[in-house]
Design a protein around this motif. Structure first.
Motif, short mmCIF file in Angstrom:
data_model
loop_
_atom_site.label_atom_id
_atom_site.label_comp_id
_atom_site.label_asym_id
_atom_site.label_seq_id
_atom_site.Cartn_x
_atom_site.Cartn_y
_atom_site.Cartn_z
N LEU A 249 -17.25 29.62 167.95
CA LEU A 249 -17.47 30.78 167.08
C LEU A 249 -16.59 31.95 167.50
O LEU A 249 -16.04 32.66 166.65
CB LEU A 249 -18.95 31.18 167.11
CG LEU A 249 -19.93 30.21 166.44
CD1 LEU A 249 -21.37 30.64 166.71
CD2 LEU A 249 -19.66 30.13 164.94
N LEU A 250 -16.45 32.16 168.79
CA LEU A 250 -15.60 33.24 169.27
C LEU A 250 -14.14 32.99 168.89
O LEU A 250 -13.43 33.90 168.46
CB LEU A 250 -15.73 33.39 170.78
CG LEU A 250 -14.87 34.47 171.43
CD1 LEU A 250 -15.20 35.86 170.87
CD2 LEU A 250 -15.04 34.46 172.96
N ALA A 251 -13.70 31.75 169.04
CA ALA A 251 -12.32 31.41 168.67
C ALA A 251 -12.07 31.68 167.20
O ALA A 251 -11.04 32.27 166.82
CB ALA A 251 -12.05 29.94 168.99
N THR A 252 -13.00 31.29 166.35
CA THR A 252 -12.86 31.52 164.91
C THR A 252 -12.78 33.01 164.60
O THR A 252 -11.96 33.45 163.78
CB THR A 252 -14.04 30.89 164.15
OG1 THR A 252 -14.03 29.47 164.36
CG2 THR A 252 -13.94 31.16 162.65
N SER A 253 -13.63 33.79 165.26
CA SER A 253 -13.64 35.23 165.03
C SER A 253 -12.33 35.87 165.45
O SER A 253 -11.76 36.71 164.74
CB SER A 253 -14.81 35.87 165.79
OG SER A 253 -14.79 37.27 165.68
N ASP B 99 -26.17 33.25 165.55
CA ASP B 99 -25.31 34.33 165.05
C ASP B 99 -25.52 35.63 165.82
O ASP B 99 -24.56 36.40 166.00
CB ASP B 99 -25.57 34.55 163.56
CG ASP B 99 -25.04 33.42 162.70
OD1 ASP B 99 -24.25 32.61 163.21
OD2 ASP B 99 -25.41 33.34 161.51
N ASP B 100 -26.74 35.87 166.26
CA ASP B 100 -27.01 37.09 167.05
C ASP B 100 -26.30 37.02 168.40
O ASP B 100 -25.72 38.02 168.86
CB ASP B 100 -28.52 37.26 167.27
CG ASP B 100 -29.26 37.68 166.02
OD1 ASP B 100 -28.59 37.92 164.98
OD2 ASP B 100 -30.50 37.76 166.07
N ILE B 101 -26.35 35.86 169.02
CA ILE B 101 -25.65 35.68 170.30
C ILE B 101 -24.16 35.84 170.10
O ILE B 101 -23.47 36.52 170.88
CB ILE B 101 -25.97 34.29 170.89
CG1 ILE B 101 -27.47 34.17 171.19
CG2 ILE B 101 -25.15 34.06 172.17
CD1 ILE B 101 -27.90 32.77 171.57
N ALA B 102 -23.64 35.23 169.03
CA ALA B 102 -22.20 35.32 168.75
C ALA B 102 -21.76 36.76 168.54
O ALA B 102 -20.68 37.17 169.00
CB ALA B 102 -21.85 34.48 167.52
N ALA B 103 -22.58 37.55 167.86
CA ALA B 103 -22.25 38.95 167.62
C ALA B 103 -22.22 39.73 168.93
O ALA B 103 -21.34 40.59 169.13
CB ALA B 103 -23.26 39.57 166.66
#
Length: 222
Positions: free
Chosen positions: A20-24, A206-210
């Motif tokens: 998810l971080l890579a995509t962001s 999603d909360d962790i990713a944010a």
């Protein structure tokens, strides 16, 4: 170039959050190279696989912290030298690693008496970053889940995938000791702790990713 490592107990969501971080970050226009350790499909992980499968002893403690650490360290060294060194040397690339040197600090530190923890951490940092000359991450994020949650997630994953548990995952006491060691190492080495649970449940992905994305922005500026 920036280098980010994400670590945590088994089942803490490292692979998911790395992706998810890579995509962001890619969405912001930056080039990203993702890594995952150990590199199980490479000969470099031969000793790691022997250790985790129980060939060197049925319990994690049968292989001392320094010997086991060297197996994982050399896997990273071979991977760097033969694969991602050119990406690391590019100015336009963000490296994101699922596990890194921090994994030794989480799992191998726990084998030692607490009086020796600082000595081990000093050895580990010197061995990997000075002696082996491996790249040092600009940011390490530790995904914190309790040992109890980790064990539940490991059990669920094993049932769903049929994956055989390794000697770390088979030992609840080892996971508890690793959790305590990880919290110590996180403070001692300046990692960013991301609390990934509320009560006895995992926070929404999603909360962790944010929170992870916000940590990257505040620590690294992008």
């Amino acid at each position: 170039m920036s280098f980010i490592a994400i670590d945590g107990l088994d089942g803490s969501g490292k692979a998911t959050q790395s992706a998810l971080l890579a995509t962001s970050i890619e969405g912001s226009g930056k080039r990203v190279r993702r890594l995952s350790f150990p590199v199980y499909d490479s000969k470099s992980s031969t000793f790691v696989k022997m250790y985790l499968s129980g060939e060197l002893g049925k319990n994690a403690g049968d292989t001392n912290a320094y010997a086991a650490s060297s197996f994982f360290s050399m896997d990273r060294y071979v991977s760097f030298a033969s694969d991602w060194k050119s990406d690391y040397e590019r100015n336009d690339t963000v490296i994101i690693a699922d596990r890194y040197t921090s994994a030794n600090a989480v799992h191998q530190l726990s084998k030692l008496d607490k009086i020796n923890w600082d000595c081990y951490l000093n050895w580990l940092i010197d061995f990997e970053y000075n002696k082996l000359m491996l790249p040092k991450p600009d940011l390490v994020m530790y995904l914190e889940v309790t040992p109890e949650i980790s064990m539940k997630l490991i059990e669920s994953r094993s049932k769903e995938t049929g994956r055989t548990k390794d000697i770390h995952e088979l030992d609840p006491d080892f996971l508890k000791r690793s959790y305590e060691a990880a919290l110590y190492a996180s403070d001692a080495l300046g990692w960013a702790k991301i609390r990934c649970f509320e009560g006895d449940s995992i926070r929404p992905i999603d909360d962790i990713a944010a929170e992870i994305r916000g940590t990257v922005k505040s620590r690294l500026g992008f």
